[in-house]
Design a protein around this motif. Structure first.
Motif, short mmCIF file in Angstrom:
data_model
loop_
_atom_site.label_atom_id
_atom_site.label_comp_id
_atom_site.label_asym_id
_atom_site.label_seq_id
_atom_site.Cartn_x
_atom_site.Cartn_y
_atom_site.Cartn_z
N SER A 1 0.80 -1.22 0.00
CA SER A 1 0.00 0.00 0.00
C SER A 1 0.84 1.27 0.00
O SER A 1 0.34 2.35 -0.32
CB SER A 1 -0.93 0.01 1.22
OG SER A 1 -0.17 -0.03 2.42
N ARG B 1 -5.91 1.07 -6.88
CA ARG B 1 -5.21 1.89 -5.90
C ARG B 1 -4.01 2.55 -6.58
O ARG B 1 -3.22 1.88 -7.26
CB ARG B 1 -4.76 1.06 -4.70
CG ARG B 1 -5.93 0.49 -3.91
CD ARG B 1 -5.49 -0.18 -2.63
NE ARG B 1 -4.95 0.78 -1.66
CZ ARG B 1 -5.69 1.47 -0.80
NH1 ARG B 1 -7.01 1.31 -0.78
NH2 ARG B 1 -5.13 2.32 0.04
N THR C 1 -3.92 5.28 -2.73
CA THR C 1 -5.29 5.48 -2.27
C THR C 1 -6.26 4.95 -3.33
O THR C 1 -5.88 4.75 -4.49
CB THR C 1 -5.58 6.96 -2.00
OG1 THR C 1 -5.28 7.73 -3.17
CG2 THR C 1 -4.73 7.48 -0.85
N GLU C 2 -7.49 4.75 -2.93
CA GLU C 2 -8.45 4.07 -3.81
C GLU C 2 -9.11 5.04 -4.78
O GLU C 2 -9.59 6.10 -4.40
CB GLU C 2 -9.52 3.38 -2.97
CG GLU C 2 -10.45 2.49 -3.80
CD GLU C 2 -11.33 1.63 -2.93
OE1 GLU C 2 -10.83 0.60 -2.41
OE2 GLU C 2 -12.51 1.97 -2.74
#
Length: 408
Positions: A155, A390, A193-194
């Motif tokens: 992530s 993402r 981030t999505e």
């Protein structure tokens, strides 16, 4: 001539056959020649009388709009031409999973998709579709076409960078050696981030055997993804989105420091200097170090590009030049120019022009995988497809990008 160009433009922009690309490019070049002729008249009147005829100014604005329209049509044709088939008609190793994915999209059948499921009930799209989405994003996103792109499986991506190298110096054979300062290393982090899109289709459309669901999803979401991404890469504040390069702190180039972007001022509030308008562009080019300058690109929106088209150098040559081929890029002072509508319009103290090596200066981080969640309930009779990926982004080298400030 303007009148003869504009009707043809409207027709071709609305529906452009692939074979007409060369003819469209020829019309674009013809329009540019008339633009130069009209602008030469305007500059001549400014020099003689201090003002230009309003009809001439209006004609120049219309020609500018015609050039922008041709460029948009050429860009669209280039994207359509570059779009490949998802699998080219060849059997691939993931055919079984692709068939199962197609069944899930069309009818909601899930049992064959267990290997691709996630805890929220979404499913990874097949690799070919994910690659197609990425290809289309690159083709239509101005930032992705010039920036560095890294694909990661976590992530957050962390990148160490050397801010200053170790101190060195000359010394005599027998002279004492004093201890030198070590290099300074900084760590840049790029959280992902999505980003989502939610195309809708009727069940009848999905039941059509001719529908390639992977291609359909790619085409539906790529434009939405590209538009949102580009805005974030330029203007994003880093809150649930990437950090845009224009969100960084700025400082006059003479006082540049790491973690700030250097600026060059035009010398006039909300415009170019009236006497030597091109000087600021020259200063901006040479504010960039040679190592970055050889791969540098201009970035601005079409209205700023329209103002730049009118500028000449000291020898009377236009600084802006059209692309040499239908799929090429325009150039400014010999460096390629990329158009991004999210760049600010020219205004007082606006940062409307960027110049730099964006491949080294800005990094886009993609997390592997694109997920899709089928929702046949929320908007009957439509089936919604909640598609997510993402992505992150931020400045990776603060010395690789310089900005033109329209102020004193």
């Amino acid at each position: 001539m303007t009148k003869s160009i504009e009707p043809r433009l409207e027709t071709k922009v609305a529906a452009l056959p692939a074979g007409d690309v060369d003819a469209l490019f020829a019309d674009f070049m013809t329009a540019f020649e008339e633009f130069k002729s009209t602008n030469d008249q305007r500059l001549g009147e400014l020099e003689k009388r201090g003002s230009a005829d309003t009809l001439l100014e209006g004609k120049l604005d219309r020609l500018n709009a015609v050039l922008d329209g041709y460029k948009s049509a050429l860009d669209k044709a280039a994207v359509d031409k570059a779009r490949p088939a998802l699998d080219g008609g060849r059997a691939v190793a993931s055919d079984e999973y692709k068939d199962a994915f197609s069944a899930y999209v069309k009818r909601g059948e899930e049992k064959a998709l267990s290997v691709g499921s996630n805890p929220d009930g979404g499913y990874l799209v097949p690799g070919e579709t994910e690659t197609e989405i990425t290809k289309l994003l690159t083709a239509i996103s101005p930032m992705r076409s010039i920036c560095g792109v890294r694909q990661v499986s976590s992530s957050v991506y962390k990148k160490p960078i050397t801010v200053t190298g170790p101190q060195v110096g000359w010394v005599g054979e027998t002279a004492a050696r004093t201890q030198t300062n070590s290099q300074v290393i900084d760590e840049l982090t790029f959280p992902t981030t999505e980003l989502y899109a939610m195309p809708a289709a009727t069940q009848a459309f999905l039941d059509d055997a001719a529908v390639d669901v992977g291609q359909w999803i790619a085409e539906e979401v790529n434009a939405a993804f590209a538009e949102q991404e580009t805005t974030a890469f330029i203007l994003g504040d880093g809150v649930n989105k990437p950090s845009g390069f224009l969100d960084a702190d700025t400082v006059d180039e003479a006082s540049w420091a790491w973690e700030k972007l250097g600026t060059i001022s035009t010398g006039a509030d909300g415009g170019f200097d009236a006497t030597d308008p091109a000087d600021a562009l020259v200063d901006l080019v040479y504010a960039l170090k040679a190592g970055y300058r050889q791969n540098a690109t201009w970035l601005m929106n079409r209205r700023t590009q329209g103002a730049v088209r009118k500028l000449k150098d000291a020898e009377g040559n236009y600084l802006w030049q059209p692309a040499a081929s239908p799929d090429g890029r325009a150039s400014l002072m010999g460096f390629s120019l990329v158009e991004a509508e999210d760049m600010p319009d020219i205004g007082v103290d606006s940062l409307s022009v960027a110049f730099g090596d964006f491949r080294r200066g800005y990094l886009i981080v993609d997390r592997q995988g694109v997920n899709i969640l089928r929702d046949p309930y929320s908007a009957k009779p439509y089936v919604l497809f909640y598609t997510t990926k993402r992505v992150g982004g931020g400045i990776s080298d603060f010395d690789a990008i310089k900005l033109l400030k329209f102020g004193e």
